[in-house]
Design a protein around this motif. Structure first.
Motif, PDB file in Angstrom:
ATOM      1  N   ASP A 330    -140.472 -73.313  84.377  1.00 32.14           N
ATOM      2  CA  ASP A 330    -141.888 -73.176  84.050  1.00 32.14           C
ATOM      3  C   ASP A 330    -142.200 -71.889  83.288  1.00 32.14           C
ATOM      4  O   ASP A 330    -143.331 -71.700  82.836  1.00 32.14           O
ATOM      5  CB  ASP A 330    -142.735 -73.202  85.333  1.00 32.14           C
ATOM      6  N   ILE A 331    -141.218 -70.990  83.158  1.00 27.27           N
ATOM      7  CA  ILE A 331    -141.444 -69.725  82.453  1.00 27.27           C
ATOM      8  C   ILE A 331    -141.521 -70.005  80.953  1.00 27.27           C
ATOM      9  O   ILE A 331    -140.677 -70.703  80.387  1.00 27.27           O
ATOM     10  CB  ILE A 331    -140.317 -68.719  82.755  1.00 27.27           C
ATOM     11  N   ASP A 332    -142.551 -69.447  80.296  1.00 32.93           N
ATOM     12  CA  ASP A 332    -142.770 -69.717  78.878  1.00 32.93           C
ATOM     13  C   ASP A 332    -142.083 -68.729  77.955  1.00 32.93           C
ATOM     14  O   ASP A 332    -141.805 -69.058  76.799  1.00 32.93           O
ATOM     15  CB  ASP A 332    -144.281 -69.708  78.587  1.00 32.93           C
ATOM     16  N   ALA A 333    -141.816 -67.505  78.426  1.00 31.55           N
ATOM     17  CA  ALA A 333    -141.194 -66.507  77.545  1.00 31.55           C
ATOM     18  C   ALA A 333    -140.602 -65.388  78.387  1.00 31.55           C
ATOM     19  O   ALA A 333    -141.062 -65.101  79.496  1.00 31.55           O
ATOM     20  CB  ALA A 333    -142.214 -65.936  76.568  1.00 31.55           C
ATOM     21  N   VAL A 334    -139.546 -64.781  77.855  1.00 34.01           N
ATOM     22  CA  VAL A 334    -138.960 -63.565  78.419  1.00 34.01           C
ATOM     23  C   VAL A 334    -139.269 -62.430  77.459  1.00 34.01           C
ATOM     24  O   VAL A 334    -139.027 -62.541  76.249  1.00 34.01           O
ATOM     25  CB  VAL A 334    -137.440 -63.700  78.618  1.00 34.01           C
ATOM     26  N   LEU A 335    -139.804 -61.330  78.003  1.00 38.62           N
ATOM     27  CA  LEU A 335    -140.219 -60.206  77.171  1.00 38.62           C
ATOM     28  C   LEU A 335    -139.458 -58.948  77.592  1.00 38.62           C
ATOM     29  O   LEU A 335    -139.797 -58.324  78.595  1.00 38.62           O
ATOM     30  CB  LEU A 335    -141.730 -59.982  77.306  1.00 38.62           C
ATOM     31  N   PRO A 336    -138.408 -58.549  76.861  1.00 37.32           N
ATOM     32  CA  PRO A 336    -137.715 -57.295  77.172  1.00 37.32           C
ATOM     33  C   PRO A 336    -138.495 -56.106  76.592  1.00 37.32           C
ATOM     34  O   PRO A 336    -138.893 -56.126  75.423  1.00 37.32           O
ATOM     35  CB  PRO A 336    -136.353 -57.443  76.484  1.00 37.32           C
ATOM     36  N   VAL A 337    -138.710 -55.088  77.402  1.00 39.57           N
ATOM     37  CA  VAL A 337    -139.340 -53.855  76.940  1.00 39.57           C
ATOM     38  C   VAL A 337    -138.521 -52.679  77.449  1.00 39.57           C
ATOM     39  O   VAL A 337    -137.726 -52.800  78.371  1.00 39.57           O
ATOM     40  CB  VAL A 337    -140.806 -53.748  77.426  1.00 39.57           C
ATOM     41  N   GLY A 338    -138.749 -51.506  76.830  1.00 40.35           N
ATOM     42  CA  GLY A 338    -137.947 -50.340  77.160  1.00 40.35           C
ATOM     43  C   GLY A 338    -136.716 -50.281  76.290  1.00 40.35           C
ATOM     44  O   GLY A 338    -136.155 -51.299  75.882  1.00 40.35           O
ATOM     45  N   GLY A 339    -136.272 -49.066  75.966  1.00 38.13           N
ATOM     46  CA  GLY A 339    -135.186 -48.880  75.010  1.00 38.13           C
ATOM     47  C   GLY A 339    -133.894 -49.578  75.389  1.00 38.13           C
ATOM     48  O   GLY A 339    -133.238 -50.202  74.552  1.00 38.13           O
ATOM     49  N   SER A 340    -133.499 -49.523  76.662  1.00 38.46           N
ATOM     50  CA  SER A 340    -132.213 -50.102  77.066  1.00 38.46           C
ATOM     51  C   SER A 340    -132.224 -51.618  77.064  1.00 38.46           C
ATOM     52  O   SER A 340    -131.162 -52.249  77.095  1.00 38.46           O
ATOM     53  CB  SER A 340    -131.820 -49.592  78.454  1.00 38.46           C
ATOM     54  N   SER A 341    -133.404 -52.230  77.040  1.00 38.58           N
ATOM     55  CA  SER A 341    -133.462 -53.691  76.993  1.00 38.58           C
ATOM     56  C   SER A 341    -132.969 -54.241  75.664  1.00 38.58           C
ATOM     57  O   SER A 341    -132.753 -55.441  75.529  1.00 38.58           O
ATOM     58  CB  SER A 341    -134.890 -54.171  77.253  1.00 38.58           C
ATOM     59  N   SER A 342    -132.796 -53.366  74.668  1.00 42.80           N
ATOM     60  CA  SER A 342    -132.305 -53.800  73.359  1.00 42.80           C
ATOM     61  C   SER A 342    -130.793 -53.965  73.318  1.00 42.80           C
ATOM     62  O   SER A 342    -130.255 -54.492  72.335  1.00 42.80           O
ATOM     63  CB  SER A 342    -132.729 -52.793  72.278  1.00 42.80           C
ATOM     64  N   LEU A 343    -130.082 -53.511  74.350  1.00 37.60           N
ATOM     65  CA  LEU A 343    -128.625 -53.633  74.348  1.00 37.60           C
ATOM     66  C   LEU A 343    -128.209 -55.102  74.280  1.00 37.60           C
ATOM     67  O   LEU A 343    -128.760 -55.940  75.004  1.00 37.60           O
ATOM     68  CB  LEU A 343    -128.045 -52.991  75.600  1.00 37.60           C
ATOM     69  N   PRO A 344    -127.238 -55.433  73.447  1.00 41.49           N
ATOM     70  CA  PRO A 344    -126.805 -56.829  73.335  1.00 41.49           C
ATOM     71  C   PRO A 344    -126.368 -57.437  74.662  1.00 41.49           C
ATOM     72  O   PRO A 344    -126.586 -58.627  74.895  1.00 41.49           O
ATOM     73  CB  PRO A 344    -125.643 -56.754  72.336  1.00 41.49           C
TER      74      PRO A 344
END
Length: 524
Positions: A330-344
């Motif tokens: 039921d989740i519509d989107a995942v939103l990464p925030v914060g600098g370390s969330s950009s890590l592959p």
């Protein structure tokens, strides 16, 4: 220019955004000389030469003066993660974490452009220490000349700022410098319902609970967090470099300058397969090459159980959501925030765990501050309990005391309706009835501890006890006349108010007299 100012205080960087009244677009403020550019953020750094000195270097000033690599009691950094945790932290510098945070906020306020006249200040708070952090913010901003002060938790601000349609359910994964927070947020609206017009918890002026506005609610379905973030990843990288490189074997892996070099490696690996940076161990020393590949970083993070930790946090969030009738699909989107969330590695972990959910990764550094700006009058954001609350009651059938749950983890507050219980006496001639409160213990949990200066994930078992008594218990309720076992004596109504306090009122069934409302303590 009148408008709303948002400050997202971070462990490594602090974002300051402003939006003027009317249709003015939001903007990140460049605060000369303390902010950097591209994007315009203020490094969360303070250099104070002496404890009694009124002259402090802030943000970029510390970096440009070459003081970051020196460390010592003059340098204050990573203080956000130690604010509001409930346990006094030993000072690592002249200032306490709370004093450091307040000084940074005051310095930012003093350097606002003259054209900016905030009518409302919106501040963001981390999820794992929300209550204590909220109280600190209230005290730290008490002297700022602004008519309204509001507060929102960081994942909620990020979700609203993502621009997703009304009615969306958004999983916010916030990996900042000092904390990791996962939160599933349901945005009000959709299916013919009006979209939310944001309104935050307000500390200055009138209380929102007494407002005549028609308030709509953005709801947090589940959340989990831990005090581990990007700075801890830098420590792991530094320890690995010292271990693998003979020329670094005699160095301290917690050296501030080495950590800065390792942070540069980590940032490069967001976009590149190989990272290289030159690092100088001290004045006059020959620079040393620091190297790291993305494959080596991924292996290191797996060995340190980072993904195990994230799996635990995600399961806590999804379990709370299932209690609200919401499944992972039921989740519509995942939103990464914060600098370390950009890590592959983090992005691939999210895609593996939630393959059916779209990943939204726009502007991870400033997402929280820009989202907070969208919270303008109209909707109140409700919070949820991290821990439950239980009451010890006398069970007439078994003739023994048992724990009765009042509020469960993940349950939203403030309470829409009170919980009503009838309580009986346990002995003859009883002149008062004790309210013994406790916190249900999870069967197993993880915490971050430091071993030889490095953050390590440790699993703990709660032991045999199902409920942990509160350290401070409320006063007993007097009974006049004295009570007797065998029949209900008090009817009590329990609720959690807008300040996060557990309150109770009710009536004495023997005399039919009302019991005045009283505060039993703060929940978390």
């Amino acid at each position: 220019m009148a408008g709303t100012l948002a400050i997202d205080l971070g462990s490594t960087t602090t974002v300051v955004a402003f939006q003027g009244s009317g249709e003015a677009p939001p903007e990140l403020l460049e605060l000369t000389p303390i902010s950097t550019r591209d994007p315009a953020v203020v490094p969360s750094l303070i250099w104070l030469k002496e404890a009694s000195s009124s002259q402090a270097l802030i943000g970029r000033q510390v970096i440009e003066a070459g003081l970051l690599e020196q460390g010592g009691t003059e340098l204050h950094r990573d203080f956000k993660r130690r604010i509001g945790g409930g346990n006094p932290e030993p000072r690592s510098g002249w200032l306490s974490p709370e004093q450091s945070g307040q000084l940074l906020l005051e310095q930012i306020w003093q350097r606002l452009p003259q054209t900016v006249q905030p009518e409302r200040l919106v501040l963001t708070a981390p999820i794992d220490s929300y209550r204590g952090y909220r109280q600190w913010l209230l005290e730290a901003t008490s002297q700022l000349a602004v008519p309204e002060i509001a507060l929102v938790d960081e994942p909620t601000a990020a979700a609203i700022g993502a621009g997703l349609p009304p009615g969306s359910r958004v999983l916010v994964v916030d990996m900042g410098g000092g904390t990791t927070d996962l939160s599933l947020v349901a945005l009000e609206g959709g299916e013919g319902k009006a979209a939310p017009i944001a309104q935050l918890l307000r500390f200055g002026g009138r209380d929102l609970t007494a407002s005549r506005q028609s308030l709509r609610t953005a709801r947090v379905l589940g959340k989990a967090g831990l005090a581990l973030g990007g700075r801890d990843l830098d420590r792991w990288i530094a320890a690995d470099q010292v271990k693998r490189r003979p020329e670094l074997a005699s160095l301290d892996p917690s050296s501030p300058s080495l950590l800065e070099g390792c942070e540069r490696l980590k940032c490069q690996l967001t976009d590149a397969e190989e990272a290289l940076t030159l690092w100088s161990p001290g004045p006059g020393a020959a620079p040393i090459e620091l190297r790291l590949s993305r494959r080596e970083l991924d292996l290191l993070l797996r060995q340190r159980q980072l993904l195990t930790l994230l799996d635990e946090l995600l399961e806590q969030v999804l379990a709370a959501a299932r209690g609200c009738g919401v499944q992972a699909d039921d989740i519509d989107a995942v939103l990464p925030v914060g600098g370390s969330s950009s890590l592959p590695l983090i992005r691939s972990w999210l895609q593996e765990r939630l393959p059916q959910v779209p990943l939204r990764g726009e502007r991870p550094v400033e997402a929280v501050a820009l989202g907070a700006l969208r919270l303008t009058p109209g909707v109140v954001v409700r919070d949820v309990l991290d821990r439950g609350v239980s009451l010890r009651c006398w069970d007439q059938r078994s003739s023994e005391h048992r724990w009765h749950p009042l509020f469960l983890p993940g349950q939203p507050w403030p309470s829409e309706q009170p919980l009503t219980l009838r309580l009986a006496c346990s002995r003859s001639g009883q002149t008062n009835l004790e309210l013994v409160l406790g916190e249900p213990l999870a069967e197993e949990r993880s915490e971050v501890v430091f071993v030889n200066g490095l953050p390590v994930l440790r699993r703990q078992s709660a032991g045999a006890a199902a409920v942990q008594d509160w350290s401070q218990q409320p006063a007993a309720i007097p009974l006049t006349p004295a009570g007797e076992p065998g029949s209900d004596r008090l009817e009590l109504r329990f609720a959690i108010n807008a300040r996060g306090e557990l309150v109770v009122d009710g009536r004495d069934l023997a005399t039919d007299q009302p019991l005045p409302q009283r505060c039993l303590g703060r929940v978390r």
